[in-house]
Design a protein around this motif. Structure first.
Motif, PDB file in Angstrom:
ATOM      1  N   LEU A  67       0.939  -1.240  -0.121  1.00 38.68           N
ATOM      2  CA  LEU A  67      -0.248  -0.050   0.068  1.00 38.68           C
ATOM      3  C   LEU A  67       0.891   1.128  -0.016  1.00 38.68           C
ATOM      4  CD1 LEU A  67      -2.212  -2.119   0.659  1.00 38.68           C
ATOM      5  CD2 LEU A  67      -2.928  -0.557   2.412  1.00 38.68           C
ATOM      6  N   GLY A  68       1.848   1.183   0.733  1.00 45.03           N
ATOM      7  CA  GLY A  68       2.792   2.333   0.872  1.00 45.03           C
ATOM      8  C   GLY A  68       3.444   2.660  -0.443  1.00 45.03           C
ATOM      9  N   PHE A  69       4.049   1.716  -1.107  1.00 42.18           N
ATOM     10  CA  PHE A  69       4.470   1.623  -2.387  1.00 42.18           C
ATOM     11  C   PHE A  69       3.593   2.373  -3.416  1.00 42.18           C
ATOM     12  CE2 PHE A  69       4.470  -1.025  -6.438  1.00 42.18           C
ATOM     13  CZ  PHE A  69       5.679   0.137  -6.995  1.00 42.18           C
ATOM     14  N   PHE A  70       2.441   1.807  -3.477  1.00 40.52           N
ATOM     15  CA  PHE A  70       1.409   2.342  -4.374  1.00 40.52           C
ATOM     16  C   PHE A  70       1.086   4.024  -4.108  1.00 40.52           C
ATOM     17  CE2 PHE A  70      -0.910  -1.952  -4.046  1.00 40.52           C
ATOM     18  CZ  PHE A  70       0.065  -2.618  -4.934  1.00 40.52           C
ATOM     19  N   ALA A  71       0.879   4.474  -2.707  1.00 42.33           N
ATOM     20  CA  ALA A  71       0.987   5.744  -2.577  1.00 42.33           C
ATOM     21  C   ALA A  71       2.303   6.613  -3.015  1.00 42.33           C
ATOM     22  CB  ALA A  71       0.558   5.800  -0.989  1.00 42.33           C
ATOM     23  N   ALA A  72       3.506   5.866  -2.689  1.00 45.08           N
ATOM     24  CA  ALA A  72       4.814   6.526  -2.973  1.00 45.08           C
ATOM     25  C   ALA A  72       5.046   6.813  -4.545  1.00 45.08           C
ATOM     26  CB  ALA A  72       5.931   5.586  -2.787  1.00 45.08           C
ATOM     27  N   GLU A  73       4.291   5.932  -5.517  1.00 45.31           N
ATOM     28  CA  GLU A  73       4.516   5.979  -6.610  1.00 45.31           C
ATOM     29  C   GLU A  73       3.498   7.206  -7.302  1.00 45.31           C
ATOM     30  OE1 GLU A  73       4.883   2.252  -9.609  1.00 45.31           O
ATOM     31  OE2 GLU A  73       3.109   2.201  -8.512  1.00 45.31           O
ATOM     32  N   LYS A  74       2.404   7.168  -6.707  1.00 43.15           N
ATOM     33  CA  LYS A  74       1.537   8.347  -6.961  1.00 43.15           C
ATOM     34  C   LYS A  74       2.300   9.739  -6.776  1.00 43.15           C
ATOM     35  CE  LYS A  74      -2.784   5.875  -6.880  1.00 43.15           C
ATOM     36  NZ  LYS A  74      -3.960   5.591  -5.920  1.00 43.15           N
ATOM     37  N   ALA A  75       2.789   9.711  -5.524  1.00 44.63           N
ATOM     38  CA  ALA A  75       3.593  11.157  -4.956  1.00 44.63           C
ATOM     39  C   ALA A  75       4.953  11.619  -5.731  1.00 44.63           C
ATOM     40  CB  ALA A  75       3.799  10.901  -3.582  1.00 44.63           C
ATOM     41  N   ILE A  76       5.478  10.563  -6.185  1.00 42.30           N
ATOM     42  CA  ILE A  76       6.602  10.642  -7.225  1.00 42.30           C
ATOM     43  C   ILE A  76       6.359  11.188  -8.447  1.00 42.30           C
ATOM     44  CG2 ILE A  76       8.559   9.490  -8.247  1.00 42.30           C
ATOM     45  CD1 ILE A  76       8.825   7.670  -5.722  1.00 42.30           C
ATOM     46  N   ALA A  77       5.241  10.697  -8.854  1.00 39.14           N
ATOM     47  CA  ALA A  77       4.494  11.040 -10.251  1.00 39.14           C
ATOM     48  C   ALA A  77       4.174  12.469 -10.266  1.00 39.14           C
ATOM     49  CB  ALA A  77       3.590  10.192 -10.756  1.00 39.14           C
ATOM     50  N   ASP A  78       3.438  12.747  -9.061  1.00 48.09           N
ATOM     51  CA  ASP A  78       2.818  14.183  -8.910  1.00 48.09           C
ATOM     52  C   ASP A  78       3.980  15.094  -8.678  1.00 48.09           C
ATOM     53  OD1 ASP A  78       0.622  15.989  -8.438  1.00 48.09           O
ATOM     54  OD2 ASP A  78       1.417  15.938  -6.152  1.00 48.09           O
ATOM     55  N   ALA A  79       4.940  14.764  -8.095  1.00 49.43           N
ATOM     56  CA  ALA A  79       5.920  15.817  -7.673  1.00 49.43           C
ATOM     57  C   ALA A  79       6.898  15.724  -8.995  1.00 49.43           C
ATOM     58  CB  ALA A  79       6.873  15.347  -6.704  1.00 49.43           C
ATOM     59  N   GLY A  80       6.790  15.007 -10.055  1.00 49.15           N
ATOM     60  CA  GLY A  80       7.597  15.056 -11.341  1.00 49.15           C
ATOM     61  C   GLY A  80       9.146  14.648 -11.147  1.00 49.15           C
ATOM     62  N   ILE A  81       9.430  13.892 -10.147  1.00 47.65           N
ATOM     63  CA  ILE A  81      10.631  13.689  -9.664  1.00 47.65           C
ATOM     64  C   ILE A  81      11.204  12.372 -10.425  1.00 47.65           C
ATOM     65  CG2 ILE A  81      10.726  15.516  -7.895  1.00 47.65           C
ATOM     66  CD1 ILE A  81      11.094  12.627  -5.970  1.00 47.65           C
ATOM     67  N   ASP A  82      12.558  12.326 -10.262  1.00 46.58           N
ATOM     68  CA  ASP A  82      13.282  11.001 -10.494  1.00 46.58           C
ATOM     69  C   ASP A  82      13.686  10.551  -9.159  1.00 46.58           C
ATOM     70  OD1 ASP A  82      15.079   8.876 -10.733  1.00 46.58           O
ATOM     71  OD2 ASP A  82      16.513   9.977 -11.827  1.00 46.58           O
ATOM     72  N   PRO A  83      12.882   9.214  -8.855  1.00 44.94           N
ATOM     73  CA  PRO A  83      13.056   8.453  -7.669  1.00 44.94           C
ATOM     74  C   PRO A  83      14.477   8.322  -7.120  1.00 44.94           C
ATOM     75  CG  PRO A  83      12.162   7.132  -9.191  1.00 44.94           C
ATOM     76  CD  PRO A  83      12.100   8.435  -9.936  1.00 44.94           C
ATOM     77  N   GLU A  84      15.401   8.314  -8.233  1.00 38.92           N
ATOM     78  CA  GLU A  84      16.813   8.027  -7.752  1.00 38.92           C
ATOM     79  C   GLU A  84      17.455   9.358  -7.130  1.00 38.92           C
ATOM     80  OE1 GLU A  84      18.690   5.541  -8.227  1.00 38.92           O
ATOM     81  OE2 GLU A  84      17.190   4.126  -9.262  1.00 38.92           O
ATOM     82  N   THR A  85      16.585  10.641  -6.942  1.00 40.10           N
ATOM     83  CA  THR A  85      17.383  11.630  -6.503  1.00 40.10           C
ATOM     84  C   THR A  85      16.714  11.713  -5.283  1.00 40.10           C
ATOM     85  OG1 THR A  85      15.577  12.949  -7.125  1.00 40.10           O
ATOM     86  CG2 THR A  85      17.371  12.972  -8.668  1.00 40.10           C
ATOM     87  N   LEU A  86      16.133  10.953  -4.792  1.00 40.67           N
ATOM     88  CA  LEU A  86      15.548  10.840  -3.205  1.00 40.67           C
ATOM     89  C   LEU A  86      16.572  10.671  -2.327  1.00 40.67           C
ATOM     90  CD1 LEU A  86      12.175   8.873  -3.453  1.00 40.67           C
ATOM     91  CD2 LEU A  86      12.336  11.354  -2.983  1.00 40.67           C
TER      92      LEU A  86
END
Length: 352
Positions: A67-86
């Motif tokens: 569930l956390g992963f699904f929410a995280a995917e949406k937040a990353i897409a909403d922010a328009g960021i590369d997850p590698e930059t976290l």
């Protein structure tokens, strides 16, 4: 420098559990004795107190980290960021991954590592860790993320709140009707401007209050006493929250320098509708002013209490205009506040 929420996401499970679904349950008192009321009356009283008409449960094949992963995917897409930059992934939860029809919590590896793995992030300098802080866990995760950024240790963080409380409830306890499953996530990062996190407040009350929420045996005395479920002293929690949460909110707001009249929305942990309304009334009483209309969005009626997930999920719904009569405008000052197991209280004043 401003430290802002630049992306949000939530995952609301598909399985709807209505109040009527509890009419066939065998509810018992804590000593195992029968309750001298039919379930229809028990459920009706429950609805009147909590405001909950239905709640969401995770599908059998999913766990809290999913569930956390699904929410995280949406937040990353909403922010328009590369997850590698976290730089950090902080996951707030209480019981780890509890698989359907099991009684064992699984936190090896930690849920943050599982979320990072599911996001397929290769960067080893993206540090993933969990936070156990009761229902205020997501807010505390945001406070930690902004501290990392302010200290120059990070530029961008992912903070997730995820829980599957339906798997740790005692079906013979009336309080089991409160709990639900879900996840909310946010991207926190440094940007330009004078908005974002303006102030925060956290307190832990443990001298007499530590065990108001705890793990205990089932109300059904015939079941194994070593199998534990989430238990709470509802009256003590209610009184504790009314005494301490409004003052913590006031302390935080006064620290921010923002006038109470300029607060546009208050996002309180969705624990109990009557309790949240009482907290709001007590908060405004501290300033001797009337409560503004529509200032406190509520999702508990349909989503129940998903612990760490309630505040970020509610914020995501309002931000995306998915809650009737609720919206946000750039520049709005809002307050996040929560109370929960520990007993912990926290608040954030935030300029949207």
């Amino acid at each position: 420098m401003a430290i802002k929420i630049t992306g949000t996401g939530s995952y609301i499970p598909d399985v709807v559990e209505k109040n009527e679904d509890f009419h066939q349950h065998e509810f018992l008192n804590t000593d195992g004795s029968s309750i001298n009321h039919p379930n229809e009356i028990i459920v009706k009283k429950f609805k009147a107190i909590t405001g909950i008409g239905e709640r969401r449960y995770a599908s059998e094949h999913l766990t809290s980290s999913d569930l956390g992963f699904f929410a995280a995917e949406k937040a990353i897409a909403d922010a328009g960021i590369d997850p590698e930059t976290l730089d950090y992934i902080i996951v707030a939860h209480n019981f780890g991954d509890v698989k359907h029809n099991t009684i064992q919590s699984d936190i090896l590896p930690c849920l943050a590592s599982r979320v990072k793995h599911s996001l397929r992030i290769k960067n080893p300098k993206c540090v993933a860790y969990d936070i156990l802080f009761g229902c205020p866990g997501w807010i505390e995760g945001v406070i930690q993320a902004q501290a990392f950024i302010k200290a120059g240790m990070a530029k961008r963080c992912l903070v997730v709140g995820s829980e599957t409380l339906s798997r740790v409830v005692d079906i013979h306890d009336r309080d089991s009707m409160i709990y639900s499953d879900g996840a909310g996530a946010t991207i926190i990062e440094a940007t330009e401007g004078d908005d974002g996190v303006l102030a925060h407040e956290t307190a832990s009350y443990t001298y007499d209050e530590a065990y108001y929420l705890h793990f205990g045996k089932s109300n059904n005395q015939t079941l194994c006493p070593d199998t534990k479920y989430i238990k709470m002293d509802g009256r003590k929690i209610y009184e504790f929250a009314l005494t301490n949460v409004p003052q913590a909110m006031k302390n935080c707001l006064d620290k921010s320098g923002v006038a109470i009249q300029d607060v546009k929305k208050i996002f309180i942990h969705q624990a109990n509708e009557k309790m949240d309304e009482a907290i709001l009334a007590r908060f405004y009483k501290l300033y001797n002013i009337d409560i503004p209309e529509d200032i406190m969005p509520m999702s508990i009626q349909k989503l129940g209490n998903s612990s760490v997930a309630t505040v970020p999920t509610l914020f995501d719904l309002v931000k995306n205009n998915k809650l009737e009569n609720q919206s946000l405008t750039k520049g709005d000052v809002i307050i996040f506040a929560s109370v929960g197991a520990g007993m912990h209280i926290n608040a954030i004043v935030y300029k949207y």
